[in-house]
Design a protein around this motif. Structure first.
Motif, PDB file in Angstrom:
ATOM      1  N   ALA A 191       0.817  -1.220   0.000  1.00  0.00           N
ATOM      2  CA  ALA A 191       0.000   0.000   0.000  1.00  0.00           C
ATOM      3  C   ALA A 191       0.847   1.265   0.000  1.00  0.00           C
ATOM      4  O   ALA A 191       0.446   2.297  -0.555  1.00  0.00           O
ATOM      5  CB  ALA A 191      -0.927   0.004   1.210  1.00  0.00           C
ATOM      6  N   LYS A 192       2.014   1.215   0.626  1.00  0.00           N
ATOM      7  CA  LYS A 192       2.838   2.423   0.782  1.00  0.00           C
ATOM      8  C   LYS A 192       3.197   3.086  -0.545  1.00  0.00           C
ATOM      9  O   LYS A 192       3.112   4.324  -0.660  1.00  0.00           O
ATOM     10  CB  LYS A 192       4.119   2.057   1.550  1.00  0.00           C
ATOM     11  CG  LYS A 192       4.909   3.253   2.053  1.00  0.00           C
ATOM     12  CD  LYS A 192       4.164   3.958   3.160  1.00  0.00           C
ATOM     13  CE  LYS A 192       5.069   4.962   3.877  1.00  0.00           C
ATOM     14  NZ  LYS A 192       5.551   6.032   3.035  1.00  0.00           N
ATOM     15  N   PRO A 193       3.577   2.342  -1.594  1.00  0.00           N
ATOM     16  CA  PRO A 193       3.887   3.015  -2.874  1.00  0.00           C
ATOM     17  C   PRO A 193       2.703   3.786  -3.456  1.00  0.00           C
ATOM     18  O   PRO A 193       2.901   4.857  -4.051  1.00  0.00           O
ATOM     19  CB  PRO A 193       4.292   1.846  -3.785  1.00  0.00           C
ATOM     20  CG  PRO A 193       4.763   0.785  -2.862  1.00  0.00           C
ATOM     21  CD  PRO A 193       3.904   0.907  -1.637  1.00  0.00           C
ATOM     22  N   PHE A 194       1.464   3.259  -3.293  1.00  0.00           N
ATOM     23  CA  PHE A 194       0.293   3.982  -3.809  1.00  0.00           C
ATOM     24  C   PHE A 194       0.128   5.328  -3.100  1.00  0.00           C
ATOM     25  O   PHE A 194      -0.169   6.354  -3.728  1.00  0.00           O
ATOM     26  CB  PHE A 194      -0.979   3.136  -3.625  1.00  0.00           C
ATOM     27  CG  PHE A 194      -1.001   1.888  -4.460  1.00  0.00           C
ATOM     28  CD1 PHE A 194      -1.097   1.956  -5.842  1.00  0.00           C
ATOM     29  CD2 PHE A 194      -0.939   0.633  -3.872  1.00  0.00           C
ATOM     30  CE1 PHE A 194      -1.117   0.812  -6.620  1.00  0.00           C
ATOM     31  CE2 PHE A 194      -0.952  -0.518  -4.645  1.00  0.00           C
ATOM     32  CZ  PHE A 194      -1.051  -0.436  -6.014  1.00  0.00           C
ATOM     33  N   ILE A 195       0.322   5.317  -1.784  1.00  0.00           N
ATOM     34  CA  ILE A 195       0.211   6.566  -1.001  1.00  0.00           C
ATOM     35  C   ILE A 195       1.314   7.543  -1.411  1.00  0.00           C
ATOM     36  O   ILE A 195       1.062   8.744  -1.597  1.00  0.00           O
ATOM     37  CB  ILE A 195       0.288   6.251   0.506  1.00  0.00           C
ATOM     38  CG1 ILE A 195      -0.902   5.378   0.923  1.00  0.00           C
ATOM     39  CG2 ILE A 195       0.312   7.543   1.322  1.00  0.00           C
ATOM     40  CD1 ILE A 195      -0.821   4.845   2.340  1.00  0.00           C
ATOM     41  N   ASP A 196       2.536   7.037  -1.556  1.00  0.00           N
ATOM     42  CA  ASP A 196       3.660   7.900  -1.963  1.00  0.00           C
ATOM     43  C   ASP A 196       3.418   8.503  -3.346  1.00  0.00           C
ATOM     44  O   ASP A 196       3.753   9.676  -3.589  1.00  0.00           O
ATOM     45  CB  ASP A 196       4.959   7.097  -1.971  1.00  0.00           C
ATOM     46  CG  ASP A 196       5.416   6.721  -0.563  1.00  0.00           C
ATOM     47  OD1 ASP A 196       4.936   7.352   0.395  1.00  0.00           O
ATOM     48  OD2 ASP A 196       6.247   5.804  -0.436  1.00  0.00           O
ATOM     49  N   ASN A 197       2.823   7.723  -4.248  1.00  0.00           N
ATOM     50  CA  ASN A 197       2.508   8.236  -5.587  1.00  0.00           C
ATOM     51  C   ASN A 197       1.528   9.396  -5.503  1.00  0.00           C
ATOM     52  O   ASN A 197       1.674  10.406  -6.208  1.00  0.00           O
ATOM     53  CB  ASN A 197       1.919   7.125  -6.460  1.00  0.00           C
ATOM     54  CG  ASN A 197       2.964   6.125  -6.907  1.00  0.00           C
ATOM     55  OD1 ASN A 197       4.163   6.409  -6.877  1.00  0.00           O
ATOM     56  ND2 ASN A 197       2.516   4.947  -7.322  1.00  0.00           N
ATOM     57  N   MET A 198       0.512   9.269  -4.666  1.00  0.00           N
ATOM     58  CA  MET A 198      -0.488  10.336  -4.510  1.00  0.00           C
ATOM     59  C   MET A 198       0.156  11.603  -3.956  1.00  0.00           C
ATOM     60  O   MET A 198      -0.092  12.710  -4.447  1.00  0.00           O
ATOM     61  CB  MET A 198      -1.611   9.862  -3.582  1.00  0.00           C
ATOM     62  CG  MET A 198      -2.446   8.719  -4.148  1.00  0.00           C
ATOM     63  SD  MET A 198      -3.695   8.139  -2.982  1.00  0.00           S
ATOM     64  CE  MET A 198      -4.787   9.567  -2.921  1.00  0.00           C
ATOM     65  N   ILE A 199       0.989  11.422  -2.946  1.00  0.00           N
ATOM     66  CA  ILE A 199       1.654  12.582  -2.334  1.00  0.00           C
ATOM     67  C   ILE A 199       2.551  13.276  -3.364  1.00  0.00           C
ATOM     68  O   ILE A 199       2.574  14.509  -3.458  1.00  0.00           O
ATOM     69  CB  ILE A 199       2.473  12.131  -1.107  1.00  0.00           C
ATOM     70  CG1 ILE A 199       1.527  11.682   0.014  1.00  0.00           C
ATOM     71  CG2 ILE A 199       3.387  13.256  -0.616  1.00  0.00           C
ATOM     72  CD1 ILE A 199       2.231  11.042   1.195  1.00  0.00           C
TER      73      ILE A 199
END
Length: 407
Positions: A67-75
């Motif tokens: 999940a962390k890469p998806f959140i980092d992409n959004m940020i």
């Protein structure tokens, strides 16, 4: 009243002038942009909170690592959207900001969707997680209509946006070229100081081999040459502006220089700018005739020679402090130079002659920068007055970086 602006600050001042002139006409557009920005910041804030929740306890959440890469992409994509906002919006900004928004929205939705299927074992964390995903869902649903509103307002105000863009583009090229010239001048000054250091090293070694002594007069000579750079600049400016006009200035009150003083001043300029200038001879000349340096660096002479609204601190410092240091150094150097054997003096002169040649090349660049500045100053004054009905005079900043970098 005429506004005086350091030309290095002018791009930001121009944005402020344009904002004062046009922002009332762009009220709806600015509100639409603010709405989009606030929505993006809502998503960014919620995404950061999600990242913190995911990072706190990776073992108790399904798919936390993935999940962390998806959140980092959004940020990352939102942070990119929120950069480089001009004070006064223009058509270029809107095309760079609005046109990519649909693809950014699809990217955000694509990265957010996998997050909605995640579950925390801890009920408190699950509740916090659901609150953040709900906030993101609501914000993402608002963005399409906000983008449509902005596009509609932009279409109605396209002539104003284009006018702002044309004003910026018209002034951007000459200002950027002038800034490039200033960076070149800074680089040349730095190289010149390196040449002085090399000459000091070479002459010190030569003096040590010839006499076995290790005294510091070559270092004093190098310091003196650097201290005299403002006087070299003023000499070059006097020639470029016309020595006849300059002599008329010094002959009138308050300077009221005598005919003899004027001739000595002309001789000083010739000595400094002579094609075959020898710094050893320049040093000896200063030892016999110090008064013309004070006349050339007087506040009246500096004001006449420099462009309007120029920063004259380096010349003021020379007049108040460094001229006295030069005269003290000259007295020390004179004692050593007159005792030099003829053959040694010729070799030492050759080393310093190379440095003086570099000074003359540096002065050519300096004069080109001054000429370019005068052209830009005139163009900006005329253009801003005709287009924005405001009187602006660009100020010339310091053209030396020695004080801040250290000699």
């Amino acid at each position: 009243a005429v506004q005086r602006v350091n030309f290095l600050d002018f791009p930001w001042v121009l944005d402020y002038i344009l904002a004062t002139r046009f922002n009332c006409s762009l009220k709806q557009i600015r509100h639409a942009v603010c709405s989009i920005v606030l929505t993006l910041r809502t998503i960014l804030s919620a995404a950061v909170e999600l990242g913190i929740l995911v990072s706190q306890d990776g073992d108790s959440i399904d798919g936390a690592i993935s999940a962390k890469p998806f959140i980092d992409n959004m940020i990352h994509v939102i942070t990119e959207c929120l950069q480089n906002f001009p004070l006064c919006l223009d058509s270029e900004f809107f095309h760079s900001f609005l046109e990519p928004l649909p693809s950014h929205l699809r990217f955000l939705c694509g990265n957010f969707h996998p997050l909605t299927h995640m579950q925390f074992e801890d009920s408190a964390k699950q509740k916090a997680f659901e609150a953040q995903t709900k906030a993101i869902t609501q914000a993402l649903s608002e963005l399409p209509s906000q983008c449509s509103n902005l596009e509609l307002y932009m279409s109605s105000q396209e002539p104003v946006l284009k006018q702002i863009q044309l004003i910026k583009e018209h002034l951007r090229a000459p200002l950027w070229m002038l800034m490039h010239d200033f960076r070149c001048l800074q680089g040349e000054e730095k190289l010149l100081v390196e040449d002085v250091r090399e000459a000091v090293r070479a002459v010190t070694e030569l003096q040590g081999r010839e006499s076995g002594e290790c005294n510091g007069w070559p270092q004093v000579m190098g310091e003196t040459l650097v201290l005299l750079l403002p006087l070299w600049k003023l000499s070059a400016l006097a020639v470029a502006k016309g020595q006849e006009a300059f002599m008329r200035l010094v002959s009138r009150p308050p300077l009221a220089a005598s005919l003899g003083a004027q001739k000595l001043l002309q001789r000083l300029i010739e000595v400094l700018l002579s094609e075959n200038a020898d710094f050893v001879d320049i040093t000896l000349w200063f030892a016999t005739e110090p008064s013309s340096a004070a006349l050339l660096s007087s506040s009246e002479a500096v004001e006449f020679l420099l462009p309007e609204a120029a920063n004259g601190e380096e010349f003021e410092q020379f007049r108040k402090d460094n001229l006295a240091r030069v005269q003290e150094n000259i007295a020390v150097l004179h004692t050593h130079i007159i005792r030099l054997p003829k053959h040694l003096k010729a070799v030492i002169s050759a080393h310093w002659r190379k440095v003086v040649e570099e000074v003359h090349l540096y002065l050519q660049l300096y004069l080109r920068v001054i000429e370019a500045f005068l052209e830009v100053q005139k163009e900006v004054r005329t253009f801003v007055q005709n287009q924005l009905f405001i009187e602006v005079t660009l100020g010339l900043p310091l053209t030396t970086w020695l004080a801040r970098e250290g000699r």
